[in-house]
Design an enzyme around this catalytic site. Structure first.
Site, short mmCIF file in Angstrom:
data_model
loop_
_atom_site.label_atom_id
_atom_site.label_comp_id
_atom_site.label_asym_id
_atom_site.label_seq_id
_atom_site.Cartn_x
_atom_site.Cartn_y
_atom_site.Cartn_z
N GLN A 95 27.13 -2.69 30.66
CA GLN A 95 27.68 -1.58 29.89
C GLN A 95 27.01 -1.46 28.53
O GLN A 95 26.21 -2.30 28.12
CB GLN A 95 29.19 -1.78 29.71
CG GLN A 95 29.55 -3.09 29.04
CD GLN A 95 31.04 -3.40 29.13
OE1 GLN A 95 31.71 -3.49 28.11
NE2 GLN A 95 31.55 -3.59 30.35
N HIS A 171 24.73 -4.84 27.77
CA HIS A 171 25.29 -6.19 27.82
C HIS A 171 26.30 -6.33 28.97
O HIS A 171 26.81 -5.33 29.49
CB HIS A 171 25.99 -6.55 26.51
CG HIS A 171 27.18 -5.66 26.20
ND1 HIS A 171 27.06 -4.44 25.56
CD2 HIS A 171 28.51 -5.81 26.46
CE1 HIS A 171 28.26 -3.89 25.43
NE2 HIS A 171 29.16 -4.71 25.97
N ARG A 191 29.70 2.48 31.50
CA ARG A 191 29.21 1.57 32.53
C ARG A 191 27.85 2.03 33.06
O ARG A 191 27.69 3.18 33.47
CB ARG A 191 30.20 1.49 33.69
CG ARG A 191 31.51 0.83 33.35
CD ARG A 191 32.33 0.55 34.61
NE ARG A 191 33.71 0.30 34.26
CZ ARG A 191 34.68 1.20 34.32
NH1 ARG A 191 34.41 2.42 34.78
NH2 ARG A 191 35.91 0.90 33.97
#
Length: 316
Positions: A95, A171, A191
């Site tokens: 995300q 990350h 996402r």
């Protein structure tokens, strides 16, 4: 108010959650897939409530507006920070979060710069921290092709590690990791990839590829460089300081007299037990306690064996 504001806060079930919030901290959890404890929060998706003193029962969002003197009469219209503990029993989605400008325009709330202190990690645990694309065009092409093995950067982690995750950073928190997260008060997440998993209804979760491409930056993330100072019984590590927050790790074995250097302070006890004494009155502390030291608490004393993460807003 010359005493801490102890808080009653909310749990968040997640598809990737587990039971460590109960097993490690002793919290009551709503289900066996509890992923997040919003320990200090005024965000509408999980508001904390004051547990003690004259403001017992007040929600933090309303207290911030109605009693601004407790927070040094702030300029921010909403309580700007959020402290969470996350139990990643499985991988979180890959995300990215937007900055303030993009988030306010498209989502109507703050952006999300955050940071992670790793409380516990299974052997071999890892995170995704950044990506390998050298240009925006290559980044977009690799996302559209789903070339995750070559795009995503995996980093091994262990307990005690710290990662600074500014907005725009690709990350993901990996399986077997529990972290304390200090972040801007935002719940906007885009996402990029969710490992093609399905929920109990057989549905995949929504992806946000356009938004992710819009807000992600190209280049390697630059982690902070913590600095440690030992004074008497206290070992103080400055983990990060930026325009949104300053975060410390305090390890105490004995006693430490401290002073307020910010409008107010957010405090989370990760381990140990002891006391905090404010204006001659002592309050017991133990693993899993979270509280705010309001503006009127100008001095206090910690005593005992305590492992603490503390944070405050960064002043201009």
């Amino acid at each position: 108010m010359t005493q801490p504001l102890f808080l009653i806060s909310q749990m968040q079930p997640k598809i990737w959650g587990g039971t460590k919030l109960r097993d490690y901290f002793g919290y009551d959890i709503p289900c066996e897939q509890t992923g997040e404890y919003w320990a200090i929060s005024a965000h509408p998706n999980g508001v904390s409530r004051v547990a003690n003193g004259e403001f017992a029962g007040h929600t933090l969002d309303k207290l911030y507006v109605q009693q601004p003197q407790l927070f040094g009469n702030p300029k921010d219209k909403v309580f700007p920070l959020l402290t969470k503990i996350l139990d990643a029993n499985d991988w979180l989605s890959v995300q990215v979060h937007p900055d303030d400008t993009y988030a306010l325009k498209h989502e109507g709330e703050l952006g999300k710069t955050e940071c992670w202190y790793v409380i516990a990690a299974d052997e071999g645990a890892e995170i995704i921290y950044g990506h390998e694309a050298k240009s925006q065009d290559v980044f977009q092409e690799m996302i559209e092709k789903g070339d995750w093995d070559n795009l995503l950067t995996h980093v091994p982690v262990k307990a005690g590690d710290f990662f600074y995750v500014p907005s725009g950073t690709i990350h993901a928190i990996g399986k077997g990791i529990m972290i304390l997260e200090t972040q801007q008060s935002s719940d906007t997440t885009y996402r990029v990839y969710d490992f093609d998993r399905k929920d109990d209804s057989g549905q995949t979760r929504e992806l946000h590829l356009k938004q992710s491409i819009d807000v992600s930056y190209i280049g390697k993330p630059q982690n902070s460089h913590p600095a440690t100072l030992k004074v008497g019984d206290l070992t103080s590590t400055l983990l990060v300081s930026n325009e949104f927050f300053t975060v410390y790790h305090w390890q105490l074995q004995g006693r430490a007299d401290m002073e307020q250097t910010a409008p107010y302070l957010l405090v989370s006890v990760l381990d140990g037990s002891g006391e905090i004494t404010c204006d001659g009155v002592s309050f017991s502390l133990k693993k899993g306690k979270h509280f705010i030291l309001p503006n009127q608490v100008t001095k206090w004393t910690f005593s005992g064996n305590l492992d603490i993460i503390a944070s405050h807003i960064s002043e201009e």
